[in-house]
Scaffold this motif. Sequence first.
Motif, PDB file in Angstrom:
ATOM      1  N   PRO A 148       0.771  -1.222   0.102  1.00  0.00           N
ATOM      2  CA  PRO A 148      -0.002   0.065  -0.137  1.00  0.00           C
ATOM      3  C   PRO A 148       0.952   1.308   0.042  1.00  0.00           C
ATOM      4  N   LYS A 149       1.981   1.211   0.682  1.00  0.00           N
ATOM      5  CA  LYS A 149       2.672   2.597   0.682  1.00  0.00           C
ATOM      6  C   LYS A 149       3.321   2.593  -0.604  1.00  0.00           C
ATOM      7  N   LEU A 150       4.074   1.758  -1.241  1.00  0.00           N
ATOM      8  CA  LEU A 150       4.550   1.925  -2.450  1.00  0.00           C
ATOM      9  C   LEU A 150       3.397   2.609  -3.337  1.00  0.00           C
ATOM     10  N   THR A 151       2.055   1.951  -3.397  1.00  0.00           N
ATOM     11  CA  THR A 151       1.099   2.331  -4.267  1.00  0.00           C
ATOM     12  C   THR A 151       0.948   3.697  -3.931  1.00  0.00           C
ATOM     13  N   PHE A 152       0.817   4.320  -2.779  1.00  0.00           N
ATOM     14  CA  PHE A 152       0.632   5.555  -2.565  1.00  0.00           C
ATOM     15  C   PHE A 152       1.624   6.455  -3.134  1.00  0.00           C
ATOM     16  N   LEU A 153       2.829   6.169  -3.272  1.00  0.00           N
ATOM     17  CA  LEU A 153       4.004   7.127  -3.587  1.00  0.00           C
ATOM     18  C   LEU A 153       3.781   6.917  -5.014  1.00  0.00           C
ATOM     19  N   MET A 154       3.659   5.719  -5.403  1.00  0.00           N
ATOM     20  CA  MET A 154       3.988   5.549  -7.034  1.00  0.00           C
ATOM     21  C   MET A 154       2.728   6.239  -7.688  1.00  0.00           C
ATOM     22  N   LEU A 155       1.409   6.197  -7.083  1.00  0.00           N
ATOM     23  CA  LEU A 155       0.508   6.869  -7.416  1.00  0.00           C
ATOM     24  C   LEU A 155       0.703   8.420  -7.522  1.00  0.00           C
ATOM     25  N   GLY A 156       1.239   8.878  -6.709  1.00  0.00           N
ATOM     26  CA  GLY A 156       1.648  10.300  -6.420  1.00  0.00           C
ATOM     27  C   GLY A 156       2.919  10.409  -7.716  1.00  0.00           C
ATOM     28  N   GLY A 157       3.665   9.972  -7.966  1.00  0.00           N
ATOM     29  CA  GLY A 157       4.495  10.076  -9.046  1.00  0.00           C
ATOM     30  C   GLY A 157       3.953   9.885 -10.380  1.00  0.00           C
ATOM     31  N   PHE A 158       3.070   8.972 -10.575  1.00  0.00           N
ATOM     32  CA  PHE A 158       2.454   8.807 -11.779  1.00  0.00           C
ATOM     33  C   PHE A 158       1.737  10.027 -12.290  1.00  0.00           C
ATOM     34  N   LEU A 159       0.842  10.570 -11.075  1.00  0.00           N
ATOM     35  CA  LEU A 159       0.098  11.439 -11.279  1.00  0.00           C
ATOM     36  C   LEU A 159       0.899  12.655 -11.778  1.00  0.00           C
ATOM     37  N   ALA A 160       1.863  13.030 -11.003  1.00  0.00           N
ATOM     38  CA  ALA A 160       2.862  14.143 -11.277  1.00  0.00           C
ATOM     39  C   ALA A 160       3.238  13.806 -12.821  1.00  0.00           C
ATOM     40  N   SER A 161       3.749  12.848 -13.185  1.00  0.00           N
ATOM     41  CA  SER A 161       4.207  12.611 -14.491  1.00  0.00           C
ATOM     42  C   SER A 161       3.162  12.681 -15.575  1.00  0.00           C
ATOM     43  N   LEU A 162       1.886  12.595 -15.208  1.00  0.00           N
ATOM     44  CA  LEU A 162       0.843  12.869 -16.431  1.00  0.00           C
ATOM     45  C   LEU A 162       0.414  14.192 -16.266  1.00  0.00           C
ATOM     46  N   GLY A 163       0.961  15.046 -15.442  1.00  0.00           N
ATOM     47  CA  GLY A 163       0.941  16.518 -15.648  1.00  0.00           C
ATOM     48  C   GLY A 163      -0.468  16.799 -14.850  1.00  0.00           C
ATOM     49  N   LEU A 164      -0.411  16.560 -13.656  1.00  0.00           N
ATOM     50  CA  LEU A 164      -1.532  16.828 -12.942  1.00  0.00           C
ATOM     51  C   LEU A 164      -1.340  18.032 -12.208  1.00  0.00           C
ATOM     52  N   PRO A 165      -2.271  18.904 -12.296  1.00  0.00           N
ATOM     53  CA  PRO A 165      -1.814  20.147 -11.511  1.00  0.00           C
ATOM     54  C   PRO A 165      -1.602  20.174 -10.116  1.00  0.00           C
ATOM     55  N   GLY A 166      -0.807  20.840  -9.521  1.00  0.00           N
ATOM     56  CA  GLY A 166      -0.463  20.955  -8.151  1.00  0.00           C
ATOM     57  C   GLY A 166       0.966  20.272  -8.052  1.00  0.00           C
ATOM     58  N   MET A 167       1.138  19.621  -9.128  1.00  0.00           N
ATOM     59  CA  MET A 167       2.543  19.035  -9.218  1.00  0.00           C
ATOM     60  C   MET A 167       3.392  19.614 -10.053  1.00  0.00           C
ATOM     61  N   SER A 168       4.804  19.629  -9.856  1.00  0.00           N
ATOM     62  CA  SER A 168       5.739  20.402 -10.453  1.00  0.00           C
ATOM     63  C   SER A 168       5.699  20.303 -12.157  1.00  0.00           C
ATOM     64  N   GLY A 169       5.388  18.888 -12.621  1.00  0.00           N
ATOM     65  CA  GLY A 169       5.234  18.571 -14.128  1.00  0.00           C
ATOM     66  C   GLY A 169       4.102  19.647 -14.560  1.00  0.00           C
ATOM     67  N   PHE A 170       3.031  19.863 -14.089  1.00  0.00           N
ATOM     68  CA  PHE A 170       2.034  20.553 -14.545  1.00  0.00           C
ATOM     69  C   PHE A 170       2.453  21.907 -15.082  1.00  0.00           C
ATOM     70  N   ILE A 171       3.234  22.647 -14.021  1.00  0.00           N
ATOM     71  CA  ILE A 171       3.538  23.816 -14.109  1.00  0.00           C
ATOM     72  C   ILE A 171       4.459  24.152 -15.381  1.00  0.00           C
ATOM     73  N   ALA A 172       5.469  23.201 -15.524  1.00  0.00           N
ATOM     74  CA  ALA A 172       6.304  23.148 -16.484  1.00  0.00           C
ATOM     75  C   ALA A 172       5.633  23.063 -17.866  1.00  0.00           C
ATOM     76  N   GLU A 173       4.791  21.932 -18.000  1.00  0.00           N
ATOM     77  CA  GLU A 173       4.315  21.785 -19.373  1.00  0.00           C
ATOM     78  C   GLU A 173       3.339  22.708 -19.637  1.00  0.00           C
TER      79      GLU A 173
END
Lengths: 645, 100, 489, 493
Positions: free
Chosen positions: D373-398
């Motif tokens: 479960p812990k991994l899934t939580f962190l991984m989900l966070g990473g994946f969401l950031a990677s797909l450009g979810l606002p609130g994560m740094s990737g979105f600002i950049a893209e």
Amino acid sequence: MFQDFAYLIVLLPIISFVLTLFFGKKFPANGGILAILTIFTAFIISAGTLSEIYHGGVVEQSWHWFAFLDFGILIDPLAAAMLCMVSFVSFLIQVYSVGYMSHDPAKPRYFAETSLFTAAMLGVVLSDNILQFFMFWELVGLCSYLLIGFWYRKPSAAAAAKKAFLVTRVGDVLFLAGIIVLYLNISDFTVPDGAYLLQFQTMFAAIEHIPPSQLTLITLLFFGGAVGKSGQFPLHVWLPDAMEGPTTVSALIHAATMVTAGVYLVARTFPIFLASPDALIVVAYIGGFTALFAATMGLVMNDIKRVLAYSTVSQLGYMMLALGTGIVVGAEVVGMSLFHLISHAFFKALLFLCAGSVIHGLGLQDLRQMGGALGKMKITGITMLIAALALSGIPPTAGFFSKDAIIEGAYSYWTHTGDILPYAFGIIAALLTSIYIFRLWFMTFTGEPRTDYHAHESPPSMTVPLVILAILALGFGLAAHGAFGGFLEHTYSEHLIEEAAEIGGHHLAEEHPHPPPILFYLPIIVGVIGFVISWLIYSKRIFNMSSIISSRNPIYRLLLNRYYQHQIYTEFVAITIVHRVLSLIGEFIDRRIIDGIIDGISWILIMIGEVIRRIQTGVVQHYAAWVVMGVVALMLFLFHGGGIL
Amino acid sequence: MVPLNYYLLLSGVLFAIGIYGLISQRNGIRILMCLEILLNSANLNLVAFSSYHGNSTGQVFALFSIAIAAAEAAIGFAILIALFRVRDTIDLHNINILRW
Amino acid sequence: MSYLNYTHLAPELIVAIMGLAVVFFGLFIPTRFKRGLGCISGLALIIAILEILRNGVLWESQRVATYFYDAYTIDSLSQFFKLVFLSVSFIVVIASTRRYKESRYQDEYYGLLLFATLGMMVVASSNDLLTLFIGFELASMSTYALAGFDKTNPKSVEAAMKYYIIGSISSAILLFGFSLLYGATGTTNLEAISAYIAAHGLASTTGTAILVFLVAGFTFKMALVPFHMWAPDTYEGSPTLISALLAAGSKKMGFVAAFKVFIVALIALKLDMQNVFFILAIITMTYGNLVAISQKSIKRMLAYSSVAQAGYISMAFVIMTPLAVGAGILYVLSHAFMKTGAFIAVGAVVYMLTREKKNLPDADHLDNFAGLSKRAPLTAFAMMIFVFALAGIPPTAGFVSKFVLFSSAIHAGYITLVLVAILNSALSLYYYARLVKYMYVLPPAGETLREPRAYLLAMLVAVIVVIAIGVYPAPFLEWAMNAATTMGL
Amino acid sequence: MTLPLISLMILIPLVGAIISFLSRTRNQARIAAIIASIIPLIITIKMYLQVDPSTMWVVESYDWIPQLGITYKLGVDGISMPLILLANIVVPLTILFAWGETKRTSSFYGLLLLEQVGVIGVFSSLDFFLFYIFWEITLVPMYFLISIWGGPRKDYAAIKFFIYTHIASLVMLLAIFALYFIAWAQTGYPSFDIVHLLAQYPSFSPVVKDVIFFALLFGFIVKMPAVPFHTWLPDAHVEAPTAGSVVLAAILLKMGGYGLFRVMMPMLPNTTNTSLVITVVAIIGVVSIVYGAFLALAQKDLKKMVAYSSVSHMGFVTLGFASLVPLSVTGAMYQQFSHGLITCILFMSCGVIQHGAHTRIINDLGGLVQKMPKLTFLMLGGFLASLGLPGMSGFIAEFTVLTGSITTLFIYVMIAVFGGVAVTAAYHLWAIQRAMFGVFNEKLGHIHDLAGYEMLSMAILLLLVIFFGVNPDPVWDFMQAGANTLLAGVHII
């Protein structure tokens, strides 16, 4: 005084989210109490702010963020009304959840995610610029993903969550593109003092500087986002699947939060839509068509939540339709649409919570297995009946006032443009709405139980919200229909609207002719007709439906298979075209062609090495011969060739 | 006096014979002899040119070169003997364990 | 009266006297003390090195002294190359003190080694075809004998045999070329030749013939394709330390001789020369690298790599600008240390393996290097440095040399040449990296080995120089540039 | 006396690497490594707090090879500082993540530190010679990381990585030579100083300009990597150990982007046919975005998917670079920074899954959330950031890249938006749904959740991603100042 704390409206649920997520187990009710308290506080602040700006004025606050952007809060009448509704309905749903989710082991996660969901939605409503709007909008999408997939062990839930996110993402991409095109058009616009780029007020001020064709592009892209989020045709497919989550989540998504965001987007940027020549017509058509289209599917669904889902899609169509008629009616449609939105929030939340109560009490979701539940579940049954009446627009429920206004708006549209279609969509959909919702009610609560089940009424934490919502669904329209429109009229200045309409080339009608009596009462009439039809078929059972409900009936099959949209969207577009064909072609290019060239070169070089090393035979005479040949070759080269440099 | 060209022709012929022998012969001794022929063709050249130019440099060079050739032959035979000891043959066509 | 002042000849004299002394005393010393001869030889070499560094000719850009009727000159070019030869010999001697510790013939070995070095030094200083030829032959003959020094080992003898025959052919061709050159100009002094051609010209047929004969003669030592055929066989078959001497010393003698004759004497034939070397350089580097890829014997692989490196260096003859020649000379220096080091590392491995198992066939096979980093960590590490230096990975001498050389080619506008060289350089990474992979990635092929200290010391010297040139090339580059200017380009 | 801070930043990891190589026990090695990698971070933060990002500050300059005009010149500004910060964040966290490494630990940590050395050197060099040296130095440790700790096809992947990127660097080197000599001819004195050479570039003859430009461009975009020169990346990533992948994706790829900004940007407006060049670069960027996304969708191996997502995300850097607008250039720099953080989480997740489940084939996984479960939580966070979810740094950049570029590259931005963004979401969600959610695949056997140090490292990264997504200002201001300085001389704004 309340408005100074406006930022808390978003912040509190976020705090609740963080605390509940990590320390949920340590709080009473596994964090539920925290969620309820924060959302209730948010509601108090919202309501307080509403009362403060009731007689004019708006709340504006902003803080520098980065580059040319600010974080900002804008509470005008539109936002204030929306805030109150969202926070209030969310509050009720949270209260209801304490009972409904009491057996689920993952309660902290549930309350955390719903808190975030509410926060995101409140953030959408509060935003004073389009980018921030978009960010919270996406956050809403994320939360819907998390909540629909709440029971992630169920493959269908995980799939539905993914589908919801992806389909709305398609809309979001359009929305994003719209923002980008908007930026393109206003990037060199001189921003008024105190404002900044991408702020709504800057956008409105810049309308006259943007060519109308670009405005149409921008608004249509925005509307694309709204179509995705609000489940309009053709991106409505995720919404019925979103039922895989807990019922409370469905209620939250369908009534108070996510799906209304699309409508709110169009209402929020209404002046731009108005300034574009064609955008609102598209909105009207899509809205009207969706209202009808979804209603037809609602007729045949057997899952109690699915019927409600299509009903939501259909009602959202009405709201869009209302906004679309703005080219004739003017800014009043924002009030109309929002009025329907809020009354819909009450009765739809009520419907879902009732459905939840039914599921909770009966342990069933399939309408064909239910029946005769009224005896055991009086409160649920009656409140649901009220909600059904409201949905089908029977006076004096809230639904009557709000839907009637919309159909009247469509009538104005008809008379001014000669285009009857939106009106026709609206009326037919109203008839179907009435039929399917009473079908649902009758199949659930009347007759004899069709399977063995042990029904029981739900606990008070569930029924109390039902009663409150029922009262609202019943009385809200009556109480507010006059004041509401007047209040929301302050949202956009008349000057702005007139200017926008002029740019869009629309002539706003000064006078709205009252329709002739037969048309005036038509919405009520079709509502009643629908009720009667359902009563005859599903309660009295005077028709044998088996001839219609059969897999040999192509229309029935079409509807039951939901126009084969799963086959078209998932199997054909997603799997075949995108996955199989496009990405596998890409894989082929990558592995075989690009990499093939590289590996091929290295293979060829190694092979050349293997071959030419055989020149070294190891026999010294051959070496001597090579020396001599080298000398001769160099001689020949210098005598004849040379000068290659 | 014999014209220079004759010397050069002779040395050229000697050189060609040496090369031919080197490539065609298998026996180590013959190879060594061909090497000597090669060197001598060059020596012939040097001496001829020396006489042609009227300075003694070429003759000195030739003397040195003859001495070097002698030393070289000595080393060559020494290696051939060592080769014969370990391989029992001086047929150079068969001496090819080192190749490719 | 500079020719009466023989101080500049001190290095040669030291080496020559010590060479004679070693052979002489070797007659009387019992085998168990002969190891001392090696130490003395090493000492002589280091004294000669220090002497060259001390007298400061390296920092001069003018000729310093001439001896023997202009047949022998001392300038920064000659001293630079002498430094290279002496260093290589020194490193080889260090390692040899271990390798031939128990050999009866040590005295001859060290004697031959010193004479070979002396021959190379003479070539570096010669200003006359005669001295050049004598030096050339002295070095060649000593190395013929050294190549066959393990005379019970068929490979060694075969290597010597091939080296001898091809070497002699080349000597003959070279001598023939010299004779023609003498015939055409009437002199054997390099500068006089140059002056004669400048004054009277040279018939193009004669010029071409001379050029081709000389190219064939020198490129045999330099091991350019197609005159390289002996090199892989000889490097593979010879005792490994001698391979080091051949690849790093003897080969460089070919370069210095070519520099002298082609640039000092035959600069009038520059265009033809550039054409010839353009083709030779490209063929050589490509052939060397391609064939090296499929080699399993490390010595043979290094031999082909050496062929390829010779191709890079000979780019200097194509470009012919002072910078390029300076770069070529710097490359010679770097390559001398990289290659000596690499061969000595291989020698160490072979020595360690054969010490346990006498007559182990193919001790230098790639498979024996598997997991060397575990079995012999220091050797493996040194080998890695040399290999990366050969591949031109910074911060090593190989990188700096390539950097300067390629940049000089770009400067002169030889884009095609550089492009080929660069692609080759990347290609060479394949087999160098494979060796590193064997040493560092694969599991060990046997027990941990005891690393011989003498070899380690030799490698240490080479590593230090390779890294020093890589990190702070400024003084080395200055020497090389000085050396280039003395040729009067 | 002021300390030579940048040299220290390079030297300390180098010393740490040596200590680590020589250390006898695992504990020694990893403690030396973590200390040596954190000190540069402290130095970076100290420098961060006392700076003016719009000019070059903290410059250290010494003569090195005076004959060739080579100097040892280091300096940082708004372009390089955030990347140095990134490198100094990523390496300690990678070492922390790899705390439990058991195979040949002393070399492992040493090599990671060497990567840090090389990368900081690249980001701070102001002399092309030095730049190139550090550029090449980064190859070697990565080669070892892949070939020693790699997967089944490590030989192929390592050598491909090595030779492919080496060829690119050599081509770049040729261009540097050309720059150098022509500038030498113009000014009369040799110098490898980057700024000096770039200042000379505009007065070159047209053909030479183009040749130099494209050669340098090739060198940089292979490193990025951009389609069609990207095929070394998936192989390298799939075979590399987790820490290697992390360092490769998070900081080595950034060198290519850094080169674009530092070297190409001042040249771009001065090429003979700027609009054509911009078109070419923009097409490369857009194709990378879209093609990378589709390829990611086609992958069965989770890690390979992540690798292709890197290709796709780095396309935004190319695109932002091509537009020559301050907003998008800053956005592209931000994308470098943000992708550096996000991709760490993704690769770390892949690593944990590989470690636990012994497979990364998405279809063989399933329901891992129940065990991890812990991994899934962190991984989900990473994946969401990677797909450009606002609130994560990737979105600002893209977002900033896209909005900035739209003014000059309308059609390319539209293609990138429609072709890339939705697909990006699709493959991320598809993968995480199949791998983590649904029914647990019992064949996987007993699986542990991630270890404490792994969780700490990933959690810090996730927090940073969120922090920089909500509050981009700390780095954004730097990059903006850097971009403005870059573009100030460009006269295209």
